[in-house]
Design a protein around this motif. Structure first.
Motif, PDB file in Angstrom:
ATOM      1  N   THR A 142      92.398  77.984 -15.518  1.00 32.13           N
ATOM      2  CA  THR A 142      91.045  77.434 -15.342  1.00 32.13           C
ATOM      3  C   THR A 142      90.244  78.250 -14.334  1.00 32.13           C
ATOM      4  O   THR A 142      89.310  77.757 -13.714  1.00 32.13           O
ATOM      5  CB  THR A 142      91.139  75.969 -14.837  1.00 32.13           C
ATOM      6  N   GLY A 143      90.623  79.524 -14.143  1.00 30.12           N
ATOM      7  CA  GLY A 143      89.950  80.378 -13.161  1.00 30.12           C
ATOM      8  C   GLY A 143      88.774  81.136 -13.772  1.00 30.12           C
ATOM      9  O   GLY A 143      88.189  80.718 -14.785  1.00 30.12           O
ATOM     10  N   HIS A 144      88.448  82.277 -13.144  1.00 32.24           N
ATOM     11  CA  HIS A 144      87.281  83.062 -13.576  1.00 32.24           C
ATOM     12  C   HIS A 144      87.424  83.562 -15.006  1.00 32.24           C
ATOM     13  O   HIS A 144      86.487  83.536 -15.801  1.00 32.24           O
ATOM     14  CB  HIS A 144      87.096  84.266 -12.646  1.00 32.24           C
ATOM     15  N   GLN A 145      88.617  84.053 -15.314  1.00 34.47           N
ATOM     16  CA  GLN A 145      88.817  84.592 -16.661  1.00 34.47           C
ATOM     17  C   GLN A 145      88.804  83.479 -17.705  1.00 34.47           C
ATOM     18  O   GLN A 145      88.349  83.679 -18.828  1.00 34.47           O
ATOM     19  CB  GLN A 145      90.130  85.378 -16.737  1.00 34.47           C
ATOM     20  N   TRP A 165      94.581  74.057 -20.530  1.00 30.25           N
ATOM     21  CA  TRP A 165      95.740  73.571 -19.766  1.00 30.25           C
ATOM     22  C   TRP A 165      95.709  74.192 -18.374  1.00 30.25           C
ATOM     23  O   TRP A 165      95.419  75.383 -18.213  1.00 30.25           O
ATOM     24  CB  TRP A 165      97.067  73.960 -20.439  1.00 30.25           C
ATOM     25  N   SER A 166      95.987  73.351 -17.381  1.00 30.82           N
ATOM     26  CA  SER A 166      96.197  73.833 -16.022  1.00 30.82           C
ATOM     27  C   SER A 166      97.423  73.108 -15.472  1.00 30.82           C
ATOM     28  O   SER A 166      97.801  72.058 -15.990  1.00 30.82           O
ATOM     29  CB  SER A 166      94.976  73.523 -15.167  1.00 30.82           C
ATOM     30  N   ARG A 167      98.004  73.657 -14.399  1.00 32.77           N
ATOM     31  CA  ARG A 167      99.189  72.987 -13.843  1.00 32.77           C
ATOM     32  C   ARG A 167      98.832  71.627 -13.260  1.00 32.77           C
ATOM     33  O   ARG A 167      99.671  70.770 -13.110  1.00 32.77           O
ATOM     34  CB  ARG A 167      99.858  73.866 -12.787  1.00 32.77           C
ATOM     35  N   ARG A 204      97.673  83.317 -13.350  1.00 35.02           N
ATOM     36  CA  ARG A 204      98.208  84.210 -12.349  1.00 35.02           C
ATOM     37  C   ARG A 204      99.732  84.045 -12.256  1.00 35.02           C
ATOM     38  O   ARG A 204     100.356  84.414 -11.273  1.00 35.02           O
ATOM     39  CB  ARG A 204      97.536  83.867 -11.010  1.00 35.02           C
ATOM     40  N   SER A 205     100.330  83.494 -13.288  1.00 35.96           N
ATOM     41  CA  SER A 205     101.773  83.245 -13.263  1.00 35.96           C
ATOM     42  C   SER A 205     102.559  84.558 -13.264  1.00 35.96           C
ATOM     43  O   SER A 205     102.108  85.566 -13.804  1.00 35.96           O
ATOM     44  CB  SER A 205     102.172  82.422 -14.492  1.00 35.96           C
TER      45      SER A 205
END
Ligand SMILES: NC(=O)C1=CN([C@@H]2O[C@H](COP(=O)(O)OP(=O)(O)OC[C@H]3O[C@@H](n4cnc5c(N)ncnc54)[C@H](O)[C@@H]3O)[C@@H](O)[C@H]2O)C=CC1
Ligand SMILES: O=C([O-])C1=[NH+]CCC1
Length: 315
Positions: A142-145, A165-167, A204-205
């Protein structure tokens, strides 16, 4: 002696760069890049300087396109941040030079260019590799990308359903509320992935977050994170069973943990498909492993600069 460079910062880059210009331009550039038999496009594999104390890396990304008359280099630093850290996880600056004399014409914000050109290239991969009847898009992250991918994918394609989906459910909900169209938030990665026709991983995983068992046969995956040789987003089974496309073969075998550690075979560059040298196997499960290229930045910066000059001429 040349004059000082102009400075074009993020708000201006955002105003000047349009996906409708960027997508066809990058499609042409990817094709030119994959013609390794001419000197038109020069892009050495980028240099990565570890910033160990700060848990980050600085990448230096030079590129030259002779016929387009564009010479540039981007410096981009990226970091492994604790969740919720107020510090940015990526910062990029781009220098655009005049190849005839070597002076810097413009210093530009590189963040907006990085967000937009990466998403535009993923959209090109989907245009080439997803099934024509694709209806469901899932975004991991859910970041910039995630945001730039949402923007261009919903601008270019008519998905019936978009999932994110986000953690944490909180971040997924916040993403849904911040974008203009309907998006469904998921707190289970598996549930978000199952049944999707296109899955974009922009996390970023450093460990796999997407597994073959969850991916519908014939789906297209655009894997954008995991840009170090020991970082992963996809599991071995997915990498080995899917047909793998990349932006640059040299980049993929040097930098992609998903390629290097899985031992998967790279089938083609996107440029090979654009050039008609390799087929787009839409009926198969396909993975586009994106790492980002200096030529994408160079062409984007040229578009920004040309529009900036036009605006300046009208003032
Ligand atoms: N292929 C390319 O051309 C480019 C790739 N990237 C890569 O794309 C990825 C996303 O970049 P940005 O959106 O700018 O970063 P960001 O920091 O804005 O967003 C990262 C997202 O990943 C999530 N995340 C972090 N750790 C995770 C984990 N262990 N599992 C699942 N999700 C996790 C965060 O919650 C956040 O939603 C990064 O890995 C970055 O290095 C960035 C620029 C260009
Ligand atoms: O191409 C790019 O700018 C980047 N790829 C990974 C981090 C930044």
């Amino acid at each position: 002696m040349s004059g000082p460079p102009v400075v074009i910062w993020a708000p201006a880059v955002k105003r000047l760069l349009r996906y409708s210009d960027l997508v066809p331009c990058l499609e042409e550039v990817l094709g030119q890049f994959s013609h390794r038999d001419n000197a038109e496009v020069l892009q050495p594999v980028r240099t990565a300087v570890p910033l160990r104390k700060h848990h980050g890396f600085m990448l230096s990304m030079p590129a030259y396109m002779e016929n387009r008359g564009v010479l540039s280099t981007k410096l981009v630093c990226f970091y492994r941040r604790e969740e919720g850290s107020p510090l940015p996880s990526t910062q990029a600056t781009l220098l655009l030079l005049d190849p005839r004399v070597g002076n810097v014409k413009a210093v530009m914000d590189g963040d907006v260019i990085t967000h937009m050109r990466t998403a535009a290239v993923s959209a090109i991969s989907a245009k080439l590799l997803m099934r024509p009847e694709a209806q469901v898009l899932t975004i991991f992250g859910t970041g910039h990308q995630a945001r730039s991918h949402y923007e261009v994918f919903t601008e270019m394609f008519a998905f019936k359903e978009v999932r994110v989906w986000s953690r944490t459910r909180q971040r997924a909900d916040a993403f849904c509320q911040s974008v203009p169209g309907p998006v469904k938030a998921f707190s289970s990665a598996e549930e978000a992935a199952r049944g999707a026709d296109v899955i974009v991983t922009v996390t970023r995983s450093t460990e796999p977050v997407l597994f073959r068992a969850w991916v519908k046969p014939g789906a297209h995956v655009s894997a954008v994170g995991a840009c170090r040789p020991d970082w992963r987003e996809l599991d071995d089974v997915l990498m080995k069973e899917a047909v793998v496309y990349v932006d640059s073969r040299e980049g993929a075998v040097a930098e992609s943990g998903d390629v290097v550690l899985s031992g998967a075979e790279v089938f083609a560059e996107l440029g090979d498909v654009i050039n008609g040298v390799k087929p787009a196997l839409r009926e198969k499960t396909t993975v586009f492993k994106s790492l980002g290229m200096g030529v994408q930045d160079a062409a984007s910066a040229q578009l920004v600069f040309q529009r900036w000059e036009t605006e300046a001429g009208q003032r």
